[in-house]
Scaffold this motif. Structure first.
Motif, PDB file in Angstrom:
ATOM      1  N   LYS A 169     -19.516 -44.701   3.994  1.00  0.00           N
ATOM      2  CA  LYS A 169     -20.641 -43.781   3.314  1.00  0.00           C
ATOM      3  C   LYS A 169     -19.913 -42.983   2.265  1.00  0.00           C
ATOM      4  O   LYS A 169     -20.520 -42.913   0.860  1.00  0.00           O
ATOM      5  N   GLU A 170     -18.830 -42.312   2.433  1.00  0.00           N
ATOM      6  CA  GLU A 170     -18.051 -41.481   1.582  1.00  0.00           C
ATOM      7  C   GLU A 170     -17.673 -42.390   0.354  1.00  0.00           C
ATOM      8  O   GLU A 170     -17.268 -41.629  -0.615  1.00  0.00           O
ATOM      9  N   GLU A 171     -17.277 -43.569   0.528  1.00  0.00           N
ATOM     10  CA  GLU A 171     -16.841 -44.430  -0.670  1.00  0.00           C
ATOM     11  C   GLU A 171     -17.989 -45.077  -1.373  1.00  0.00           C
ATOM     12  O   GLU A 171     -17.538 -46.156  -2.194  1.00  0.00           O
ATOM     13  N   GLY A 172     -19.138 -44.730  -0.962  1.00  0.00           N
ATOM     14  CA  GLY A 172     -20.334 -45.336  -1.873  1.00  0.00           C
ATOM     15  C   GLY A 172     -21.150 -46.506  -1.327  1.00  0.00           C
ATOM     16  O   GLY A 172     -21.868 -47.037  -2.036  1.00  0.00           O
ATOM     17  N   PHE A 173     -20.674 -46.926  -0.291  1.00  0.00           N
ATOM     18  CA  PHE A 173     -21.353 -48.017   0.255  1.00  0.00           C
ATOM     19  C   PHE A 173     -22.815 -47.594   1.066  1.00  0.00           C
ATOM     20  O   PHE A 173     -22.665 -46.529   1.596  1.00  0.00           O
ATOM     21  N   SER A 174     -23.977 -48.306   1.115  1.00  0.00           N
ATOM     22  CA  SER A 174     -25.099 -47.770   1.411  1.00  0.00           C
ATOM     23  C   SER A 174     -25.726 -48.661   2.664  1.00  0.00           C
ATOM     24  O   SER A 174     -26.455 -48.169   3.307  1.00  0.00           O
ATOM     25  N   TYR A 175     -25.015 -49.786   3.033  1.00  0.00           N
ATOM     26  CA  TYR A 175     -25.268 -50.445   4.293  1.00  0.00           C
ATOM     27  C   TYR A 175     -24.397 -51.368   4.737  1.00  0.00           C
ATOM     28  O   TYR A 175     -23.122 -51.391   4.157  1.00  0.00           O
ATOM     29  N   VAL A 176     -24.382 -51.574   6.177  1.00  0.00           N
ATOM     30  CA  VAL A 176     -23.182 -52.287   6.946  1.00  0.00           C
ATOM     31  C   VAL A 176     -23.885 -53.204   7.435  1.00  0.00           C
ATOM     32  O   VAL A 176     -25.048 -53.416   8.043  1.00  0.00           O
ATOM     33  N   MET A 177     -22.935 -54.325   8.085  1.00  0.00           N
ATOM     34  CA  MET A 177     -23.644 -55.331   8.843  1.00  0.00           C
ATOM     35  C   MET A 177     -22.717 -55.561  10.151  1.00  0.00           C
ATOM     36  O   MET A 177     -22.748 -56.631  10.827  1.00  0.00           O
ATOM     37  N   ASP A 178     -22.000 -54.644  10.548  1.00  0.00           N
ATOM     38  CA  ASP A 178     -21.038 -54.777  11.756  1.00  0.00           C
ATOM     39  C   ASP A 178     -21.806 -54.313  12.999  1.00  0.00           C
ATOM     40  O   ASP A 178     -21.064 -54.654  14.185  1.00  0.00           O
ATOM     41  N   TRP A 179     -23.028 -53.842  13.097  1.00  0.00           N
ATOM     42  CA  TRP A 179     -23.444 -53.311  14.322  1.00  0.00           C
ATOM     43  C   TRP A 179     -24.621 -54.443  14.730  1.00  0.00           C
ATOM     44  O   TRP A 179     -25.961 -54.300  14.261  1.00  0.00           O
ATOM     45  N   PRO A 180     -24.453 -55.500  15.414  1.00  0.00           N
ATOM     46  CA  PRO A 180     -25.640 -56.662  15.883  1.00  0.00           C
ATOM     47  C   PRO A 180     -26.426 -56.166  16.801  1.00  0.00           C
ATOM     48  O   PRO A 180     -26.375 -56.700  17.968  1.00  0.00           O
ATOM     49  N   ALA A 181     -27.117 -54.812  16.791  1.00  0.00           N
ATOM     50  CA  ALA A 181     -27.940 -54.370  17.773  1.00  0.00           C
ATOM     51  C   ALA A 181     -29.276 -54.583  17.498  1.00  0.00           C
ATOM     52  O   ALA A 181     -30.088 -54.136  18.529  1.00  0.00           O
ATOM     53  N   ASP A 182     -29.742 -55.306  16.330  1.00  0.00           N
ATOM     54  CA  ASP A 182     -31.394 -55.336  16.103  1.00  0.00           C
ATOM     55  C   ASP A 182     -31.607 -56.430  15.260  1.00  0.00           C
ATOM     56  O   ASP A 182     -30.698 -56.874  14.618  1.00  0.00           O
ATOM     57  N   ASP A 183     -32.911 -56.749  15.233  1.00  0.00           N
ATOM     58  CA  ASP A 183     -33.527 -57.888  14.499  1.00  0.00           C
ATOM     59  C   ASP A 183     -34.159 -57.220  13.357  1.00  0.00           C
ATOM     60  O   ASP A 183     -34.817 -58.029  12.490  1.00  0.00           O
ATOM     61  N   GLN A 184     -34.008 -55.757  13.171  1.00  0.00           N
ATOM     62  CA  GLN A 184     -34.753 -55.121  12.070  1.00  0.00           C
ATOM     63  C   GLN A 184     -33.502 -54.079  11.607  1.00  0.00           C
ATOM     64  O   GLN A 184     -32.620 -53.641  12.130  1.00  0.00           O
ATOM     65  N   PRO A 185     -33.745 -53.759  10.423  1.00  0.00           N
ATOM     66  CA  PRO A 185     -32.626 -52.447   9.836  1.00  0.00           C
ATOM     67  C   PRO A 185     -33.006 -51.053  10.608  1.00  0.00           C
ATOM     68  O   PRO A 185     -34.088 -50.932  11.081  1.00  0.00           O
ATOM     69  N   PHE A 186     -31.899 -50.567  10.679  1.00  0.00           N
ATOM     70  CA  PHE A 186     -31.913 -49.200  11.382  1.00  0.00           C
ATOM     71  C   PHE A 186     -30.978 -48.162  10.644  1.00  0.00           C
ATOM     72  O   PHE A 186     -29.844 -48.613  10.206  1.00  0.00           O
ATOM     73  N   TRP A 187     -31.340 -46.996  10.828  1.00  0.00           N
ATOM     74  CA  TRP A 187     -30.449 -45.989  10.006  1.00  0.00           C
ATOM     75  C   TRP A 187     -29.455 -45.478  11.111  1.00  0.00           C
ATOM     76  O   TRP A 187     -29.640 -45.306  12.365  1.00  0.00           O
ATOM     77  N   MET A 188     -28.178 -45.149  10.678  1.00  0.00           N
ATOM     78  CA  MET A 188     -27.038 -44.631  11.411  1.00  0.00           C
ATOM     79  C   MET A 188     -26.481 -43.487  10.857  1.00  0.00           C
ATOM     80  O   MET A 188     -26.604 -43.126   9.398  1.00  0.00           O
ATOM     81  N   ALA A 189     -26.036 -42.529  11.608  1.00  0.00           N
ATOM     82  CA  ALA A 189     -25.573 -41.326  11.105  1.00  0.00           C
ATOM     83  C   ALA A 189     -24.249 -41.508  10.702  1.00  0.00           C
ATOM     84  O   ALA A 189     -23.264 -41.951  11.527  1.00  0.00           O
ATOM     85  N   THR A 190     -23.794 -40.649   9.412  1.00  0.00           N
ATOM     86  CA  THR A 190     -22.280 -40.249   9.241  1.00  0.00           C
ATOM     87  C   THR A 190     -22.144 -38.955   8.957  1.00  0.00           C
ATOM     88  O   THR A 190     -22.803 -38.391   8.607  1.00  0.00           O
ATOM     89  N   ARG A 191     -20.806 -38.660   8.602  1.00  0.00           N
ATOM     90  CA  ARG A 191     -20.553 -37.195   8.524  1.00  0.00           C
ATOM     91  C   ARG A 191     -20.742 -36.880   6.977  1.00  0.00           C
ATOM     92  O   ARG A 191     -21.164 -35.898   6.530  1.00  0.00           O
ATOM     93  N   ALA A 192     -21.166 -37.886   6.176  1.00  0.00           N
ATOM     94  CA  ALA A 192     -21.606 -37.601   4.660  1.00  0.00           C
ATOM     95  C   ALA A 192     -23.216 -38.253   4.498  1.00  0.00           C
ATOM     96  O   ALA A 192     -23.607 -38.175   3.344  1.00  0.00           O
ATOM     97  N   GLY A 193     -23.880 -38.566   5.546  1.00  0.00           N
ATOM     98  CA  GLY A 193     -25.301 -38.784   5.427  1.00  0.00           C
ATOM     99  C   GLY A 193     -25.607 -40.015   6.245  1.00  0.00           C
ATOM    100  O   GLY A 193     -24.705 -40.802   6.538  1.00  0.00           O
TER     101      GLY A 193
END
Length: 301
Positions: A169-193
């Protein structure tokens, strides 16, 4: 008893969520992700054609290198034939080592996704300063070759440290694909938003399926058909993302490519009911939905 937790997202059962559609009223999004990787010679980490851990030598190095010399071009020809857009998780080093790759992906209008410097290493055991350097160098290599920074990230070996999300998040990325927890997108918390998680299958993935579990190309193709057919039915109730994950040194082999083509042709026979998208498009669409629709969106500003 209190188990260790991650604090990145809250529990959310899929039947309890608000409903929405993908663009053009589609209920199922098809996302094809390909991995283009570089490896060290006789050193570091690397897959083996036998599916079991093996000493790094000329045989498994050359087998993986087949993907960049031949397999990728077989795969791109097939994607062109079927008119399928694709996203490519690219190691920064592969773009430097194989100068034909970036222009070919740009010519297709495909998406570049950050995927580390090389798959000879993984980031989950690094100190934070070293991991940040890996992320920055990976991002900057894509900027050099693609002309724009990647929006998304998939770590080598789908690995993360305790602070990977914060660094991304701090280096400008807006999404990740490393968390295979769902079949829909979901938001995750980071220290930068907040950062968005986009579905990425570890099941419908040629590497664990055909290397670790030793499925044949035909068995993997049937997995794709079964996953798609079931998700197409499920999508009558809720929007879903069906991701197909590929590696050109695996499915780029002609005998596996033929089975994959058959599976994708089956999927595309339902194209009028699908949104065939890249993960960045899924992420941007999910981010545009009203607060309260996508799980975790209450943390958005």
């Amino acid at each position: 008893m209190r188990l260790p937790g991650h604090g990145r997202y809250a529990h959310s059962a899929i039947p309890q969520r608000p409903d929405y559609d993908w663009p053009n009223g589609a209920r199922l999004a098809l996302v094809v992700c390909n991995n283009i990787e570089a490896f060290a010679y006789r050193a570091g980490l690397g897959s083996d054609s036998t599916g079991t851990p093996a000493v790094q030598n000329q045989r498994n190095y050359a087998w993986r290198d087949y993907g960049n010399r031949v397999g990728l071009w077989n795969l791109l020809d097939m994607l062109d034939e079927l008119e399928i857009p694709c996203a490519h998780n690219v190691n920064g080093a592969v773009l430097d080592a194989c100068p034909e790759i970036a222009p070919a992906l740009k010519a297709r209008g495909d998406e570049f996704v950050g995927h580390g410097r090389t798959n000879a290493e993984r980031q989950d055991g690094m100190w934070e300063e070293d991991e940040r350097r890996l992320i920055v160098e990976s991002r900057d290599a894509i900027i050099r070759h693609a002309g724009a920074a990647p929006e998304g990230w998939l770590g080598p070996y789908i690995a993360q440290s305790a602070v990977t999300l914060d660094l991304l998040k701090e280096e400008g990325f807006s999404y990740v694909m490393d968390w295979p927890a769902d079949d829909q997108p979901f938001w995750m918390a980071t220290r930068a938003g907040p950062i968005l998680s986009v579905p990425y299958s570890v099941e419908l993935n040629d590497s664990p399926a055909q290397l670790a579990r030793q499925h044949t190309g035909r068995e993997f193709a049937q997995m794709i058909v079964d996953q798609f057919d079931e998700m197409l039915e499920q999508s009558r109730k809720r929007p879903l993302v069906c991701s197909v994950v590929l590696h050109p040194f695996i499915v780029g082999q002609p005998f596996r490519l033929r089975a994959l083509r058959d599976a994708l042709r089956h999927i595309l026979s339902h194209r009028e009911r699908l949104w065939v998208a890249r993960p960045g498009e899924v992420a941007r669409y999910a981010a545009s939905l009203p607060k309260g629709v996508v799980p975790g969106s209450e943390m958005l500003p």
